[in-house]
Enzyme design. Structure first.
Site, PDB file in Angstrom:
ATOM      1  N   ARG A 176     -11.731  -4.316   2.017  1.00  0.00           N
ATOM      2  CA  ARG A 176     -10.440  -5.307   2.392  1.00  0.00           C
ATOM      3  C   ARG A 176     -10.500  -5.664   3.799  1.00  0.00           C
ATOM      4  NH1 ARG A 176      -5.806  -1.034   0.611  1.00  0.00           N
ATOM      5  NH2 ARG A 176      -4.414  -2.246   2.280  1.00  0.00           N
ATOM      6  N   CYS A 186       2.889  -3.282  -5.577  1.00  0.00           N
ATOM      7  CA  CYS A 186       3.368  -3.062  -4.203  1.00  0.00           C
ATOM      8  C   CYS A 186       1.900  -3.412  -3.451  1.00  0.00           C
ATOM      9  CB  CYS A 186       3.670  -1.876  -3.984  1.00  0.00           C
ATOM     10  SG  CYS A 186       2.617  -0.386  -4.247  1.00  0.00           S
ATOM     11  N   GLU A 230      -4.441   2.081  -8.073  1.00  0.00           N
ATOM     12  CA  GLU A 230      -5.336   1.264  -7.299  1.00  0.00           C
ATOM     13  C   GLU A 230      -6.713   1.619  -7.036  1.00  0.00           C
ATOM     14  OE1 GLU A 230      -3.739   2.150  -3.451  1.00  0.00           O
ATOM     15  OE2 GLU A 230      -3.549   4.312  -3.718  1.00  0.00           O
ATOM     16  N   ARG A 255       5.546   7.555  -0.316  1.00  0.00           N
ATOM     17  CA  ARG A 255       4.358   8.035  -0.640  1.00  0.00           C
ATOM     18  C   ARG A 255       3.585   9.088   0.134  1.00  0.00           C
ATOM     19  NH1 ARG A 255      -0.104   3.215  -0.366  1.00  0.00           N
ATOM     20  NH2 ARG A 255      -0.189   3.765   1.488  1.00  0.00           N
ATOM     21  N   ARG A 289       4.933   3.752   3.437  1.00  0.00           N
ATOM     22  CA  ARG A 289       3.656   4.517   3.790  1.00  0.00           C
ATOM     23  C   ARG A 289       3.777   5.249   5.012  1.00  0.00           C
ATOM     24  NH1 ARG A 289       2.186  -1.398   3.065  1.00  0.00           N
ATOM     25  NH2 ARG A 289       0.390  -1.425   1.685  1.00  0.00           N
ATOM     26  N   ASP A 295      -6.148  -2.152  -3.057  1.00  0.00           N
ATOM     27  CA  ASP A 295      -7.262  -1.283  -3.080  1.00  0.00           C
ATOM     28  C   ASP A 295      -7.612  -1.508  -4.541  1.00  0.00           C
ATOM     29  OD1 ASP A 295      -7.510   0.161  -0.842  1.00  0.00           O
ATOM     30  OD2 ASP A 295      -5.920   1.388  -1.012  1.00  0.00           O
ATOM     31  N   HIS A 326      -5.403  -2.633   6.707  1.00  0.00           N
ATOM     32  CA  HIS A 326      -3.728  -2.252   6.855  1.00  0.00           C
ATOM     33  C   HIS A 326      -3.426  -2.874   8.405  1.00  0.00           C
ATOM     34  CE1 HIS A 326      -4.485   0.949   3.816  1.00  0.00           C
ATOM     35  NE2 HIS A 326      -3.462   0.665   3.575  1.00  0.00           N
TER      36      HIS A 326
HETATM   37  C1  PEP Z   1      -2.485  -1.005  -2.238  1.00  0.00           C
HETATM   38  O1  PEP Z   1      -3.597  -0.630  -2.198  1.00  0.00           O
HETATM   39  O2  PEP Z   1      -2.267  -2.222  -2.644  1.00  0.00           O
HETATM   40  C2  PEP Z   1      -1.246  -0.378  -1.412  1.00  0.00           C
HETATM   41  C3  PEP Z   1      -0.129  -0.723  -1.647  1.00  0.00           C
HETATM   42  O3  PEP Z   1      -1.714   0.716  -0.756  1.00  0.00           O
HETATM   43  P1  PEP Z   1      -2.027   0.372   0.708  1.00  0.00           P
HETATM   44  O4  PEP Z   1      -2.124  -0.972   1.002  1.00  0.00           O
HETATM   45  O5  PEP Z   1      -1.316   1.175   1.642  1.00  0.00           O
HETATM   46  O6  PEP Z   1      -3.632   1.277   0.909  1.00  0.00           O
HETATM   47 MG    MG Z   2      -3.835   1.475  -1.345  1.00  0.00          MG
END
Ligand code: PEP
Ligand code: MG
Length: 590
Positions: A483, A520, A449, A347, A312, A473, A205
């Site tokens: 990640r 997304c 996800e 979300r 988010r 995810d 993130h």
């Molecule tokens: C994802 O997991 O692809 C997503 C869009 O949510 P985040 O990146 O906030 O975990």
């Molecule tokens: Mg995610």
């Protein structure tokens, strides 16, 4: 601030890492050491000395109580962990008694008329310098414990959200071992021009937020802090993942030229804003923005996004130790809904994994909040009051524009049922309070996800109003690749056939059920994947606003029939290398 001497030789040093946010910048290094909190320092009046000393004593007492709680917690842990924690708590308690840290800070308040936070910070810096001079590995490691106690004291003293970058001179580049998403949320892109950190992967993130802020960044630069000194001139190339310490004249000249090219390219892309995202053969695609901080809304609007495909909401819960009230959340969400060009997909909070929140994770250990622990909807369903407060705020914000409610980290159908139950209760609560409800109750959809959700997408489609596929995810959990971990960043591959099949099955399940489906994850914002996603049938892509013009350009250059054929061929493959080749050949030169 670094205690290291400035790089006297000024010799150019090149280090490589992961380019996570594109762009080239040049500026002075600002070293942010772990455990250091940037706090304001001021001289207090003589008559305020006693009061300031009382503040320090109260903060110490509070820290002692926190230690007692930690000791009680240790009793329920496995023996080895309990022993280790007990040992640490003993050491911390010792430091909170009559240590040099506490005595020194009290002296600085009395004799130096310093405010308590600054007195603690200054004392830590002095102790750190003394320890560093001893050249003893064991003692050097103890400095982390002293910093931790100091950090706790400062947090107890301020009892307000700490502004970690308030003292950074404008135009600086932040150099640090680790930058959390909560830290990134506090960075002002007008002051801080770029970032390099020793830890972190390209899909975490922190990386996502840097891209959204348009702040060039390189993460995973191993051992960088050994080479950089405070004030060194740095060149950060977030496109290729390179940092140059004290660049020489030739390097600077090349970089300046590249900066010009980059700017020209960005200017050329600005004209994309008002053009439709339509393929050469006439299929229209909706490009939405992913938003993690309210300041991104201007960029989202200016980039031509037709709405927010992913808001988010973690920013509401970060850098504070209390949960935001319904009114506080409503105020922020309302402004975002009003500022958007179209629908806003809000979300519910998704902390856990690499995003922590003092407010929501009170009394929880790292195991509880790990990526496989209480993340997203799991935590919300365990704290229904907090979930309903957020749902009430979202419902109220929906009176100001079109809103959709998105549930993160859904694994099973029952989670959606339970969330719908809380939505109903929230509606009833607002009705009882005679608070206006939106004309249309927002649809509720889920993120796909988690591999289980993707494999059960046909069932989830029956209880969801829409899907948003989170490829970040989904890739992480499918491939078992963290990640945010720089060690396995090269293995993070959304083109792995397992990931692509899950995406395809989820999208088909949504279409069969007649519900909208978007993607997304970061894949959506990378033009390399656009043909594949369109070929798989996606017509809604949501991405960080700075990515929109480039993806739009790719769509406008593309023939959808050819892209669909290529996607069909790709989906027959079993090897991600072959898939990458087929995709790159189709895309042509970058
Ligand atoms: C994802 O997991 O692809 C997503 C869009 O949510 P985040 O990146 O906030 O975990
Ligand atoms: Mg995610």
């Amino acid at each position: 601030m670094s205690s290291k001497p400035a790089n006297k030789t000024s010799k150019e040093i090149v280090l490589v890492g992961l380019g996570v946010s594109p762009g080239i910048i040049i500026g002075p290094a600002y070293i942010r050491e772990r455990g250091t909190i940037d706090i304001s320092e001021h001289t207090i009046n003589v008559e305020d000395i006693v009061q300031e000393q009382t503040r320090l004593t109260t903060a110490v007492d509070r820290a002692r109580r926190q230690m007692s709680r930690l000791r009680r917690k240790a009793r329920n842990m496995p023996a080895t962990a309990a022993d280790e924690l007990g040992f640490l708590v003993n050491a911390y308690e010792q430091m909170l008694r009559d240590s040099r840290l506490i005595r020194g800070a009290a002296n600085r308040i009395k004799n130096g008329q310093m405010n308590a936070e600054a007195a603690v910070q200054a004392e830590i810096s002095d102790i750190a310098a003394a320890f560093a001079a001893m050249d003893d590995a064991y003692i050097a490691n103890r400095i982390d414990d002293i910093r931790e106690v100091g950090r706790r004291l400062i947090l107890n003293l301020t009892r307000t959200p700490v502004k970690p970058f308030a003292a950074v001179p404008p135009g600086s580049i932040i150099i640090t071992d680790e930058l959390t998403p909560a830290d990134t949320a506090q960075m002002n892109p007008e002051r801080i021009i770029g970032v390099a950190a020793e830890l972190g992967g390209a899909e975490g993130h922190t990386a996502i937020m840097l891209r959204a802020l348009g702040m060039p960044g390189v993460l995973g630069v191993t051992s960088m802090l050994r080479y950089v000194s405070h004030g060194d001139t740095l060149l950060i190339d977030g496109t290729v993942g390179r940092i140059v310490i004290n660049p020489d004249a030739a390097t600077l000249k090349t970089a300046t030229h590249q900066q010009d090219e980059y700017r020209k390219q960005a200017d050329r892309l600005v004209c994309m804003r008002d053009l439709p995202a339509t393929t050469r053969d006439g299929t229209e695609v909706e490009l939405w923005a992913n938003v993690e901080l309210p300041i991104e809304m201007t960029m989202a609007r200016e980039s031509g996004a037709v709405g927010v495909g992913l808001l988010r909401t973690e920013f509401l819960f970060m850098n504070r130790d209390t949960v935001p009230s319904e009114d506080e959340q409503y105020d922020q969400l309302r402004e975002i809904v009003k500022a958007a060009n179209g629908p806003v997909t809000i979300r519910t909070v998704d902390v856990g994994g690499d995003k922590s929140s003092e407010a929501l994770h009170k009394n929880m250990d790292a195991k509880a909040t790990s990526a496989l622990g209480l993340r997203g909807i799991r935590l919300s369903l365990l704290q229904p009051k907090i979930l309903e407060t957020q749902l009430c705020a979202i419902l109220r914000a929906a009176c100001h524009g079109e809103v959709r409610i998105l549930l993160p980290m859904v694994t099973s159908v029952w989670e959606v049922h339970r969330a719908r139950g809380h939505l109903k209760k929230s509606i009833a609560k607002l009705k009882r309070r005679k608070v206006a409800l939106p004309h249309k109750i927002p649809p509720m959809g889920c993120m796909i996800e988690v591999p289980a959700a993707a494999l059960a997408a046909d069932a989830l489609a029956q209880v969801s109003d829409f899907f948003a596929i989170g490829s970040n995810d989904l890739t992480m959990y499918t491939l078992a690749i963290d990640r945010g971990n720089e060690y396995v960043a090269n293995l993070f591959d959304p083109l792995h056939p397992a990931v692509l099949r899950l995406i395809q099955f989820s999208a088909e399940s949504a279409r069969r059920m007649g519900i909208p489906v978007s993607i997304c994850g970061e894949m959506a914002g990378d033009p390399r994947y656009t043909a594949l996603l369109l070929g798989l049938g996606f017509r809604e892509l949501s991405m960080s606003a700075p990515s929109i013009p480039r993806v739009k350009q790719r769509i406008r250059d593309m023939d959808l029939i050819a892209a669909s054929r290529r996607a069909g061929l790709i989906m027959d493959q079993v090897d991600s290398g072959r898939i990458a080749t087929l995709l790159d050949d189709f895309n042509g030169p970058a």
